[in-house]
Design a protein around this motif. Structure first.
Motif, PDB file in Angstrom:
ATOM      1  N   ILE A 240       0.773  -1.132   0.069  1.00  0.00           N
ATOM      2  CA  ILE A 240      -0.010  -0.054  -0.012  1.00  0.00           C
ATOM      3  C   ILE A 240       0.807   1.276   0.048  1.00  0.00           C
ATOM      4  CG2 ILE A 240      -1.587   1.533   1.418  1.00  0.00           C
ATOM      5  CD1 ILE A 240      -2.983  -1.267   2.195  1.00  0.00           C
ATOM      6  N   ASP A 241       2.126   1.474   0.701  1.00  0.00           N
ATOM      7  CA  ASP A 241       2.968   2.409   1.052  1.00  0.00           C
ATOM      8  C   ASP A 241       3.418   2.593  -0.628  1.00  0.00           C
ATOM      9  OD1 ASP A 241       2.254   2.946   3.537  1.00  0.00           O
ATOM     10  OD2 ASP A 241       3.902   1.858   4.414  1.00  0.00           O
ATOM     11  N   VAL A 242       3.860   1.652  -1.177  1.00  0.00           N
ATOM     12  CA  VAL A 242       4.616   1.554  -2.324  1.00  0.00           C
ATOM     13  C   VAL A 242       3.896   1.773  -3.398  1.00  0.00           C
ATOM     14  CG1 VAL A 242       6.154   0.344  -3.968  1.00  0.00           C
ATOM     15  CG2 VAL A 242       6.807  -0.077  -1.335  1.00  0.00           C
ATOM     16  N   ALA A 243       2.827   1.040  -3.789  1.00  0.00           N
ATOM     17  CA  ALA A 243       1.825   1.167  -4.615  1.00  0.00           C
ATOM     18  C   ALA A 243       0.642   2.176  -4.725  1.00  0.00           C
ATOM     19  CB  ALA A 243       1.656   0.059  -5.506  1.00  0.00           C
ATOM     20  N   GLY A 244       0.162   2.547  -3.607  1.00  0.00           N
ATOM     21  CA  GLY A 244      -1.026   3.071  -3.419  1.00  0.00           C
ATOM     22  C   GLY A 244      -2.167   2.183  -2.805  1.00  0.00           C
ATOM     23  N   ALA A 245      -3.402   2.499  -2.521  1.00  0.00           N
ATOM     24  CA  ALA A 245      -4.493   1.775  -2.013  1.00  0.00           C
ATOM     25  C   ALA A 245      -5.066   1.071  -3.283  1.00  0.00           C
ATOM     26  CB  ALA A 245      -5.298   2.565  -1.263  1.00  0.00           C
ATOM     27  N   VAL A 246      -5.380   1.813  -4.137  1.00  0.00           N
ATOM     28  CA  VAL A 246      -6.117   1.138  -5.560  1.00  0.00           C
ATOM     29  C   VAL A 246      -5.244   0.056  -6.034  1.00  0.00           C
ATOM     30  CG1 VAL A 246      -6.928   1.765  -7.713  1.00  0.00           C
ATOM     31  CG2 VAL A 246      -7.472   3.254  -5.956  1.00  0.00           C
ATOM     32  N   ARG A 247      -3.973   0.374  -6.456  1.00  0.00           N
ATOM     33  CA  ARG A 247      -3.274  -0.819  -7.127  1.00  0.00           C
ATOM     34  C   ARG A 247      -2.735  -1.924  -6.184  1.00  0.00           C
ATOM     35  NH1 ARG A 247      -2.184   0.826 -11.936  1.00  0.00           N
ATOM     36  NH2 ARG A 247      -2.168   3.074 -12.325  1.00  0.00           N
ATOM     37  N   ALA A 248      -2.628  -1.721  -4.890  1.00  0.00           N
ATOM     38  CA  ALA A 248      -2.172  -2.484  -3.952  1.00  0.00           C
ATOM     39  C   ALA A 248      -3.390  -3.538  -3.640  1.00  0.00           C
ATOM     40  CB  ALA A 248      -2.043  -2.001  -2.398  1.00  0.00           C
ATOM     41  N   ASN A 249      -4.570  -3.143  -3.749  1.00  0.00           N
ATOM     42  CA  ASN A 249      -5.781  -4.127  -3.588  1.00  0.00           C
ATOM     43  C   ASN A 249      -6.160  -4.929  -4.915  1.00  0.00           C
ATOM     44  OD1 ASN A 249      -6.165  -3.617  -0.923  1.00  0.00           O
ATOM     45  ND2 ASN A 249      -7.671  -1.980  -1.280  1.00  0.00           N
ATOM     46  N   LEU A 250      -5.538  -4.683  -5.962  1.00  0.00           N
ATOM     47  CA  LEU A 250      -5.772  -5.497  -6.912  1.00  0.00           C
ATOM     48  C   LEU A 250      -5.160  -6.860  -6.658  1.00  0.00           C
ATOM     49  CD1 LEU A 250      -4.364  -3.106 -10.004  1.00  0.00           C
ATOM     50  CD2 LEU A 250      -6.822  -3.847  -9.416  1.00  0.00           C
ATOM     51  N   VAL A 251      -4.345  -7.020  -5.625  1.00  0.00           N
ATOM     52  CA  VAL A 251      -3.914  -8.509  -5.207  1.00  0.00           C
ATOM     53  C   VAL A 251      -5.068  -9.445  -5.005  1.00  0.00           C
ATOM     54  CG1 VAL A 251      -1.771  -7.752  -4.265  1.00  0.00           C
ATOM     55  CG2 VAL A 251      -3.613  -7.985  -2.778  1.00  0.00           C
ATOM     56  N   PHE A 252      -6.331  -8.603  -4.732  1.00  0.00           N
ATOM     57  CA  PHE A 252      -7.480  -9.622  -4.466  1.00  0.00           C
ATOM     58  C   PHE A 252      -8.172 -10.075  -5.529  1.00  0.00           C
ATOM     59  CE2 PHE A 252      -6.969  -6.858  -0.524  1.00  0.00           C
ATOM     60  CZ  PHE A 252      -6.952  -8.037   0.648  1.00  0.00           C
ATOM     61  N   TYR A 253      -7.671  -9.567  -6.682  1.00  0.00           N
ATOM     62  CA  TYR A 253      -7.993 -10.270  -8.020  1.00  0.00           C
ATOM     63  C   TYR A 253      -7.403 -11.707  -8.257  1.00  0.00           C
ATOM     64  CZ  TYR A 253     -10.691  -6.550  -9.824  1.00  0.00           C
ATOM     65  OH  TYR A 253     -11.962  -5.483  -9.713  1.00  0.00           O
ATOM     66  N   VAL A 254      -6.239 -11.969  -7.584  1.00  0.00           N
ATOM     67  CA  VAL A 254      -5.413 -12.872  -7.782  1.00  0.00           C
ATOM     68  C   VAL A 254      -5.581 -14.070  -6.837  1.00  0.00           C
ATOM     69  CG1 VAL A 254      -3.127 -14.097  -8.221  1.00  0.00           C
ATOM     70  CG2 VAL A 254      -3.680 -11.431  -8.745  1.00  0.00           C
TER      71      VAL A 254
END
Length: 332
Positions: A240-254
């Motif tokens: 979240i710190d590195v990529a931001g909240a929006v992009r970090a939560n894309l992991v939940f698609y995997v």
């Protein structure tokens, strides 16, 4: 280097979080749901606090600003505590795959919340398309047919609430702009999550006497506490710190893919055609959202060079901005 680091953090987080749904489904055979979450946080707190103390100075661990306090509370209450309480209770009524996919609504909700709370993470037109695809996919997974509304429908709603809480927590963490490292912030936040879930467990009338202690129960608790707890939280909140909240939560698609494979291999679960179609639709939404970081025009230019770049040798070159026209730029 930042991109490679973010990718590594995302892969580790997705695999560990994906296994959570399998371990949770297995562990719920032996633990009351809220007590299972609370014990998970107890184990994760011990492991993460020990790691933080060993790797950080006392000054680096000390909260100093209101942003630090806000980040700690957002981590413990929303991103960890309430999100997992709803997840584990809802997981009683759904398979590992369905639980992971419904909880995978997190990346769809995050841009919506970020648009109102974060000035630097707004949803573009392409993001709206990805959001719509994700919502369609989740609708296919949830299957809103009235005949199935009461057959696991409550569990799916609880999973949805968990996804919403996790999305809100990640956005609030980003908004808090804490000076603490992600590890320190999570080490402080976990005890708040543990306290919240212990209170919820007590209010629901759960007790340790209801636990069936076995090797399988200890394995499930160890996985969700240490691997999907302490380790995954370190990688997730750093992401979240590195990529931001929006992009970090894309992991939940995997995570649904990991949960589906794990549920099939370890628990003998099956996946319906409708669920699979929903997963593919959600993944399409992920692809659209993730493609926002890609310069499509530049990529096409690399794949299919323009006519100017593939002109035959000796062809005339026209230098815009000057009156000189010739093969070598002179006016001979």
């Amino acid at each position: 280097m930042v991109a490679k680091r973010a990718l590594a953090l995302a892969l580790i987080t997705a695999v560990l979080f994906g296994g959570t749904f399998v371990a949770a489904k297995a562990g719920l055979e032996y633990f009351p749901p809220l007590l299972f979450v609370a014990l998970r946080f107890d184990v994760a707190t011990v492991g993460l606090v020990a790691f933080a103390v060993a790797t950080h100075s006392r000054a680096a661990l000390r909260p100093r600003t209101w942003g630090d306090l806000a980040g700690i509370l957002a981590t413990g209450i929303f991103a960890i505590g309430l999100a997992n309480a709803l997840l584990f209770v809802g997981q009683q009524y759904a398979t590992s795959a369905v639980g992971a996919i419904v909880f995978g609504l997190n990346p769809i909700l995050t841009p919506v919340l970020a648009a109102g709370l974060l000035a630097d993470e707004r949803l573009s037109r392409r993001g709206v398309v990805g959001l719509a695809l994700g919502l369609v996919g989740v609708a296919l997974v949830v299957d809103p047919d009235p005949a199935t509304l009461f057959a696991g429908g409550v569990g799916k709603l609880l999973l949805f609430g968990g996804a919403a809480s996790g999305a809100l927590g990640s956005v609030l963490i980003r908004r808090a702009d804490s000076t603490l490292s992600s590890t320190a912030r999570t080490a402080w936040g976990l005890p708040f999550g543990a306290a919240l879930t212990h209170l919820l467990s007590l209010s629901a009338g759960e007790s340790v006497a209801a636990v069936t202690w076995s090797q399988e129960a200890l394995l499930a608790l160890g996985y969700v506490g240490l691997f999907a707890g302490a380790v995954a939280y370190i990688t997730y909140f750093e992401l979240i710190d590195v990529a931001g909240a929006v992009r970090a939560n894309l992991v939940f698609y995997v995570t649904p893919a990991v949960a589906t494979l794990g549920g099939w291999a370890l628990l003998g679960e099956t996946v319906s055609v409708l669920t699979f179609a929903g997963f593919l639709t959600i993944f399409a939404g992920f692809a659209v959202l993730g493609s926002e970081s890609i310069d499509v025009r530049r990529l096409l230019e690399r794949v299919a060079p323009t006519a100017a770049d593939v002109r035959p040798a000796g062809a005339a070159r026209f230098d815009h901005g000057s009156d000189a026209v010739g093969f070598d730029g002179s006016d001979d």
